[in-house]
Write a protein that holds these residues in place. Sequence first.
Motif, PDB file in Angstrom:
ATOM      1  N   GLU A   1       0.864  -1.170   0.000  1.00  0.00           N
ATOM      2  CA  GLU A   1       0.000   0.000   0.000  1.00  0.00           C
ATOM      3  C   GLU A   1       0.910   1.232   0.000  1.00  0.00           C
ATOM      4  N   PRO A   2       0.395   2.321  -0.472  1.00  0.00           N
ATOM      5  CA  PRO A   2       1.235   3.533  -0.545  1.00  0.00           C
ATOM      6  C   PRO A   2       1.875   3.910   0.782  1.00  0.00           C
ATOM      7  N   GLU A   3       1.090   3.766   1.864  1.00  0.00           N
ATOM      8  CA  GLU A   3       1.650   4.150   3.161  1.00  0.00           C
ATOM      9  C   GLU A   3       2.793   3.222   3.552  1.00  0.00           C
ATOM     10  N   ARG A   4       2.567   1.953   3.308  1.00  0.00           N
ATOM     11  CA  ARG A   4       3.591   0.980   3.677  1.00  0.00           C
ATOM     12  C   ARG A   4       4.833   1.162   2.809  1.00  0.00           C
ATOM     13  N   LYS A   5       4.599   1.455   1.576  1.00  0.00           N
ATOM     14  CA  LYS A   5       5.740   1.680   0.679  1.00  0.00           C
ATOM     15  C   LYS A   5       6.566   2.879   1.166  1.00  0.00           C
ATOM     16  N   ALA A   6       5.866   3.919   1.534  1.00  0.00           N
ATOM     17  CA  ALA A   6       6.568   5.122   2.003  1.00  0.00           C
ATOM     18  C   ALA A   6       7.323   4.838   3.292  1.00  0.00           C
ATOM     19  N   GLN A   7       6.687   4.064   4.163  1.00  0.00           N
ATOM     20  CA  GLN A   7       7.339   3.776   5.437  1.00  0.00           C
ATOM     21  C   GLN A   7       8.575   2.904   5.241  1.00  0.00           C
ATOM     22  N   LEU A   8       8.425   1.892   4.380  1.00  0.00           N
ATOM     23  CA  LEU A   8       9.581   1.031   4.100  1.00  0.00           C
ATOM     24  C   LEU A   8      10.720   1.829   3.482  1.00  0.00           C
ATOM     25  N   ALA A   9      10.345   2.674   2.553  1.00  0.00           N
ATOM     26  CA  ALA A   9      11.376   3.486   1.895  1.00  0.00           C
ATOM     27  C   ALA A   9      12.092   4.357   2.908  1.00  0.00           C
ATOM     28  N   LYS A  10      11.307   4.905   3.812  1.00  0.00           N
ATOM     29  CA  LYS A  10      11.898   5.780   4.815  1.00  0.00           C
ATOM     30  C   LYS A  10      12.826   4.998   5.742  1.00  0.00           C
ATOM     31  N   GLU A  11      12.359   3.840   6.172  1.00  0.00           N
ATOM     32  CA  GLU A  11      13.153   3.045   7.104  1.00  0.00           C
ATOM     33  C   GLU A  11      14.419   2.502   6.455  1.00  0.00           C
ATOM     34  N   LEU A  12      14.317   2.198   5.170  1.00  0.00           N
ATOM     35  CA  LEU A  12      15.475   1.605   4.490  1.00  0.00           C
ATOM     36  C   LEU A  12      16.342   2.652   3.803  1.00  0.00           C
ATOM     37  N   GLY A  13      15.862   3.856   3.783  1.00  0.00           N
ATOM     38  CA  GLY A  13      16.616   4.895   3.100  1.00  0.00           C
ATOM     39  C   GLY A  13      16.613   4.719   1.597  1.00  0.00           C
ATOM     40  N   LEU A  14      15.521   4.201   1.089  1.00  0.00           N
ATOM     41  CA  LEU A  14      15.389   3.998  -0.357  1.00  0.00           C
ATOM     42  C   LEU A  14      14.316   4.910  -0.909  1.00  0.00           C
ATOM     43  N   GLN A  15      14.334   5.023  -2.217  1.00  0.00           N
ATOM     44  CA  GLN A  15      13.242   5.735  -2.873  1.00  0.00           C
ATOM     45  C   GLN A  15      12.004   4.834  -2.844  1.00  0.00           C
ATOM     46  N   PRO A  16      10.849   5.399  -2.649  1.00  0.00           N
ATOM     47  CA  PRO A  16       9.616   4.585  -2.679  1.00  0.00           C
ATOM     48  C   PRO A  16       9.510   3.754  -3.957  1.00  0.00           C
ATOM     49  N   ARG A  17       9.973   4.342  -5.039  1.00  0.00           N
ATOM     50  CA  ARG A  17       9.902   3.607  -6.304  1.00  0.00           C
ATOM     51  C   ARG A  17      10.811   2.386  -6.274  1.00  0.00           C
ATOM     52  N   GLN A  18      11.942   2.494  -5.601  1.00  0.00           N
ATOM     53  CA  GLN A  18      12.839   1.337  -5.488  1.00  0.00           C
ATOM     54  C   GLN A  18      12.166   0.210  -4.715  1.00  0.00           C
ATOM     55  N   VAL A  19      11.453   0.618  -3.668  1.00  0.00           N
ATOM     56  CA  VAL A  19      10.739  -0.391  -2.887  1.00  0.00           C
ATOM     57  C   VAL A  19       9.663  -1.054  -3.742  1.00  0.00           C
ATOM     58  N   ALA A  20       8.960  -0.237  -4.488  1.00  0.00           N
ATOM     59  CA  ALA A  20       7.907  -0.773  -5.353  1.00  0.00           C
ATOM     60  C   ALA A  20       8.469  -1.729  -6.393  1.00  0.00           C
TER      61      ALA A  20
END
Length: 306
Positions: free
Chosen positions: A107-126
Motif C-alpha cells: 500500500e502507498p503508506e507501507r511503501k513510504a514507510q519502508l522506503a523511509k526506514e530503508l533509506g530507499l526511494q519509494p519507487r525502489q521499494v515498489a
Amino acid sequence: MAGGKARTPASKSKASVKTDNGLLDSIWVPDSSTIFDGSNSMSDFESKLGGASTTPGPAFFQAGDVRNAEEDLELDGCFQLPGKKRRLSAHQVQFLERSFEVENRLEPERKAQLAKELGLQPRQVAIWFQNRRARFKTKQMEKDYDSLRACYDSLKANCDSLLKEKERLKHEVDSLKDKLLSTGECKEEENTCLKSGCQLHGEPQELNAGEAPKPQEDAASAKSDVFDSESPRLTEPGNSSQGLDPESSEIEDGSSLMISKSLLAPLSYFPKIEDGYNCSEPAMDYPSCTFGFSSSEDHPFWNWTY
DNA sequence: TTGTGTTTTATTGCCTCC
DNA sequence: GGAGGCAATAAAACACAA
C-alpha cells in the motif's frame, strides 16, 4: 511514456548523476542506492550474514553498511558512476524479504514507510516488490509443475500396472479358451460346438445324450454357484436359450473347469490407452468373456466374443 | 584473467481499475 | 486520466569454471 504513468525514467536518473567535480551538486538529489549499496545478492546474503535472525531496524541502514573502499569513496565523494546499478545491502534485502512475507502487496503508506526506514526511494521499494512477486510466481510455477509431474507419474504407473494386469488376465482367458477347445467339446475346425449355448461356435448342434446338461439346469447351478444377479453385464442377452454353464465345462479327465466371475468380469472394465482411457466402455479389442442373463429370468450364460 | 551463465535492479509498454 | 500491476526485456552485478 505509454499510459501516462508517472515514473522516474532511466534517462532522468542518469541525467542527474553526480560528478566528482561537484558541478551538479546543487541539483543532485541523494539517491539512497548510492548510500546503501551492497554487494550481496539475494541468493547469498543469508550466508554472508551468517544466518543472522536479528530484526534489522533503521539503525542498520547507516552509511558505511557493507561497503568496500571504492564504494566508500563514492559515498564520501557523493557521486555515483554513470550507468552503475547498485544492489541493495543484505540488511535491506532481509528487511524487504520479511516485509514481503507479511504482505506481498504494497500500500502507498507501507511503501513510504519502508522506503523511509530503508533509506530507499519509494519507487525502489515498489520495484523490489514487483520483481520479488515475479520471482515468487516463477518459483510457485516450478513447484506446481513438480507437483503435477509427480501426480502424472503416479497415475501413469498405476495405469501401466492396470494394463499389465489386463494383459495377464487376457492371456489367462485365452489359455482357458484353448483348454476348452482342446477338450473336444468345442470343435473349432468344424465350427460346431457340442456345448449348449456356446457363442464361440454358434448355435449348438444336436447334443449327444449325456454330454451337456439342460439349460435350465445350467441356470440354476451357475446362478447359485459362480454367478449372481449383480454380475457385471456387458451384453444384454438376446437369446435366453444361449448360455453355457461354467459348471458344465467339464473336461475329459473329469476335473471341473470353473471360470469364476472374479476372473472374467474385470476384463471388460480395463481401459484402453488408445481409446483415451475411457473406463466406462468395455475394451473390445481382445477376446472377452461376457456375461448376461435372460431378460425374463436370471439365466446366466457366457460367450466369447472377438 | 576471461568468457559465460545467473541473479538482481530497473525500464518500457500495455492493461485494468477507480 | 492517473495509479498501480504485470510481462518482457535491458543491463549491471555477481558467480564460477577453464
